[in-house]
Every structure is written in structure tokens, then in C-alpha cells.
Design a protein around this motif. Sequence first.
Motif, PDB file in Angstrom:
ATOM      1  N   LEU A   7       0.828  -1.202   0.000  1.00  0.00           N
ATOM      2  CA  LEU A   7       0.000   0.000   0.000  1.00  0.00           C
ATOM      3  C   LEU A   7       0.867   1.259   0.000  1.00  0.00           C
ATOM      4  O   LEU A   7       1.972   1.268   0.552  1.00  0.00           O
ATOM      5  N   PRO A   8       0.368   2.334  -0.581  1.00  0.00           N
ATOM      6  CA  PRO A   8       1.116   3.597  -0.567  1.00  0.00           C
ATOM      7  C   PRO A   8       1.028   4.268   0.804  1.00  0.00           C
ATOM      8  O   PRO A   8       0.073   4.052   1.556  1.00  0.00           O
ATOM      9  N   ARG A   9       2.024   5.060   1.107  1.00  0.00           N
ATOM     10  CA  ARG A   9       1.964   5.841   2.352  1.00  0.00           C
ATOM     11  C   ARG A   9       0.847   6.863   2.256  1.00  0.00           C
ATOM     12  O   ARG A   9       0.620   7.429   1.186  1.00  0.00           O
ATOM     13  N   PRO A  10       0.149   7.160   3.330  1.00  0.00           N
ATOM     14  CA  PRO A  10       0.292   6.603   4.684  1.00  0.00           C
ATOM     15  C   PRO A  10      -0.749   5.514   4.976  1.00  0.00           C
ATOM     16  O   PRO A  10      -1.056   5.235   6.135  1.00  0.00           O
ATOM     17  N   VAL A  11      -1.326   4.908   3.931  1.00  0.00           N
ATOM     18  CA  VAL A  11      -2.392   3.922   4.114  1.00  0.00           C
ATOM     19  C   VAL A  11      -1.844   2.651   4.758  1.00  0.00           C
ATOM     20  O   VAL A  11      -0.735   2.204   4.440  1.00  0.00           O
ATOM     21  N   THR A  12      -2.620   2.062   5.667  1.00  0.00           N
ATOM     22  CA  THR A  12      -2.274   0.781   6.291  1.00  0.00           C
ATOM     23  C   THR A  12      -3.435  -0.181   6.107  1.00  0.00           C
ATOM     24  O   THR A  12      -4.528   0.204   5.672  1.00  0.00           O
ATOM     25  N   TRP A  13      -3.198  -1.444   6.454  1.00  0.00           N
ATOM     26  CA  TRP A  13      -4.272  -2.442   6.337  1.00  0.00           C
ATOM     27  C   TRP A  13      -5.448  -2.095   7.235  1.00  0.00           C
ATOM     28  O   TRP A  13      -6.594  -2.442   6.922  1.00  0.00           O
ATOM     29  N   ALA A  14      -5.176  -1.416   8.331  1.00  0.00           N
ATOM     30  CA  ALA A  14      -6.265  -1.027   9.237  1.00  0.00           C
ATOM     31  C   ALA A  14      -7.251  -0.080   8.554  1.00  0.00           C
ATOM     32  O   ALA A  14      -8.447  -0.065   8.885  1.00  0.00           O
ATOM     33  N   ASP A  15      -6.758   0.670   7.578  1.00  0.00           N
ATOM     34  CA  ASP A  15      -7.635   1.596   6.856  1.00  0.00           C
ATOM     35  C   ASP A  15      -8.561   0.879   5.880  1.00  0.00           C
ATOM     36  O   ASP A  15      -9.511   1.473   5.371  1.00  0.00           O
ATOM     37  N   LEU A  16      -8.263  -0.403   5.617  1.00  0.00           N
ATOM     38  CA  LEU A  16      -9.055  -1.166   4.654  1.00  0.00           C
ATOM     39  C   LEU A  16      -9.917  -2.224   5.334  1.00  0.00           C
ATOM     40  O   LEU A  16     -10.247  -3.247   4.734  1.00  0.00           O
ATOM     41  N   GLU A  17     -10.245  -1.994   6.585  1.00  0.00           N
ATOM     42  CA  GLU A  17     -11.175  -2.888   7.275  1.00  0.00           C
ATOM     43  C   GLU A  17     -12.595  -2.623   6.765  1.00  0.00           C
ATOM     44  O   GLU A  17     -12.976  -1.470   6.536  1.00  0.00           O
TER      45      GLU A  17
END
Length: 367
Positions: A13-23
Amino acid sequence: MLSEWFWWDRLWLPRPVTWADLEDSEGCVYARVSHLYVTLPVAVLLLGLRALYERLIAVPLAEALGVRDKYRKRASHNPVLEEYYKTHSKHPIQADIKGVCKKLGWSERQVERWFRIRRNQDRPAVLKKFKEASWRFAFYLCLSFGGVLALYDKPWFYDLREVWAGFPKQSLLDSQYWYYIIEMSFYASLLFSVAADVKRKDFKEQLVHHWATLTLLSFSWCANYIRIGTLVMLVHDTSDVLLESAKMFNYAGWETICNSIFVVFALVFIVTRLIIFPFWLIHCTWVYPLDQFEPFFGYYFFNVMLVVLLLLHVFWASLILRMVKKFLFGNLKGDERSDEEENEEGSEEDYTHTYSNGSGNGLSNGH
């Protein structure tokens, strides 16, 4: 530890996205790797469906189109030559031929003729090739229609910049899910059946293509590159419909129709694989994302895989253009990809795709 490194946010994923943002949240469902587990059982189901299709549809269709298996003379039973054929080589060198001649008391011409007849026995029958082409034609046709239905009302189908609108926080659509699952299951089924399918000269390139396609689709799913993934699938499926239909008419001996479809296929292949694919889709994945985020591993990996596919397209396009050149000048004797059958006297006969612009040749039965 290895799993944590593999699924590290910065790889996918690109910064600053994390897997938590895709819940998943209310109204938003994101792609998960667990969604892909169903591709294996679906691939097995497709193998069963293919068997039924070939028996109930492809065989009657072949009979209706006049597909006939060519009679092949069987090599005489000879344990010495048979053992050499199976354990050493199907194409013995001259020194080995002379050694076998001394052992059997045969002439070199007799031994060479036996090996030619024996090799022809192992070549797939025309009906087998027709059934395989018919199945792929039917499936690519369904995939192409399904792809159009899944994309025709989407804004990114008309404006490629919309592919990256809100990326990677793009909710998964039902149409995208089924398009991906069926496409990936189909390519997985081709890998499962590769040992039984017709072997061609570009067998290795086909394996690389299937693995690259599955890797590309799997990665694009997990990294939520799904919008561009569906566009790539549609561009690839359209020309395959024409290729498989040309093969079907080839095996049936319908030369004029086959030659006409082949010319259309060549044009569609060049336009979709060498123009639209690199100058629209790869440009879309290489340039437009940089307006929204900095490059990351997934960005480079995805584009490298697209370039691998493009190189394969260039390879196949060279074969197609070579065939078109010979077709236009009337001296094409066989498909550049095919394995031609030998007659008993050692010359090559037109057992494969044979395009010409004169009478008597055309596109004869074969691969």
C-alpha cells in the motif's frame, strides 16, 4: 515473522495507508486474500464442466462442421526401437541410427521412417484439438461478455484517471468479485490440465503467461488494483475469442472463413495487445498513480508484471506478423507455433494452420 514481513503495509500500500484503513465498514467491503481460496474448487468444477462441454457440445459441433480425424499408420511393433523412443529420444541422431541399423539389420531409411510414423502416432488428433479450441472459444466469449457487462456502466471504463479515484480505499463490487474469481479459476484450470492439453512450440511461453497472469491478478486483488485489473482482463480476452474460433474453422477445413477470421484476429491482437495495453493501460498504471501517491514496492511490482505480459505479446505478435506476411505472399506452410506432422517419406505436410492466398492450400487441418 515471515508472514508479518510479507504483509508489511509498505510493500502493498502507498503511504500513509495501512491495512487497518481497509477494514470492512458499513457500505464498504474490501478485497481479502481469503476471497481467492474459492478459485481452486471453482477451477476443479471448470474441469468437470469442460469434460461435459466437450462430450455434449463440442463433439456434436465437430460432426456438424465436418471435423474428421486423419488416419495415421501405426508403427510396426519393435521392442528395440520402442525402448529407444521412450527412454532416449524421439529424434535419434545419425550415429544412433547407424547403431540401431546394425542391431536390427535394417537400412537407415527404414529406421528413420519408423521414427517418423511413431512420432505421428503421438501427435494429438484433430478432434482433440477442436474440442480444446471450442471450449476456450466458449469460455473466452462468456468472459468477454461478462467483462463488458461488469464495466460498461463504470466511469473508469471511459476515463482511466477514475481508476485511481480514492485509491486504495475502493469498495469491492459484486461484478468485480465474480469477474476475478471466474477468470482466475479458468487460468488455474488451464494449469491443471496442461499435461493433457495439446503441446505447442510456445508451450513454455504459455506456462509463463498463465503464471504471470495468475500472479498479476492475485497481486492486483490483494493490493486493491481491481479496477485496472478488470480492464486488463477484458483487453486480453477479446482477441482470444477470435483466435480460438479461427482454430475451430481450421480443424473443420473451412479455409475461407478461417483465413478471414485470422486476419481480423491479427488486427484485433495488434490493437489491443500492442496499442491499447501499453499506451493506455500501462500508461495508466505507470503515470496516473504518481499524481496521488509516491511510488512503493507494489507500484513497481505491478508494472513489472505488466511489462512481462507485454514482452510475451511482442513475441506472439512477431509470430502472427510472420504468418500474415507469408499469408499475403502465399507461401505459408504452417503455424509458427505448431508441431507439424511428417509423412512417411520424411517431408513435412500441411497438417497445421496453413494460410495461403491461392487455391488448394488455405488453412488445413491441424493445430
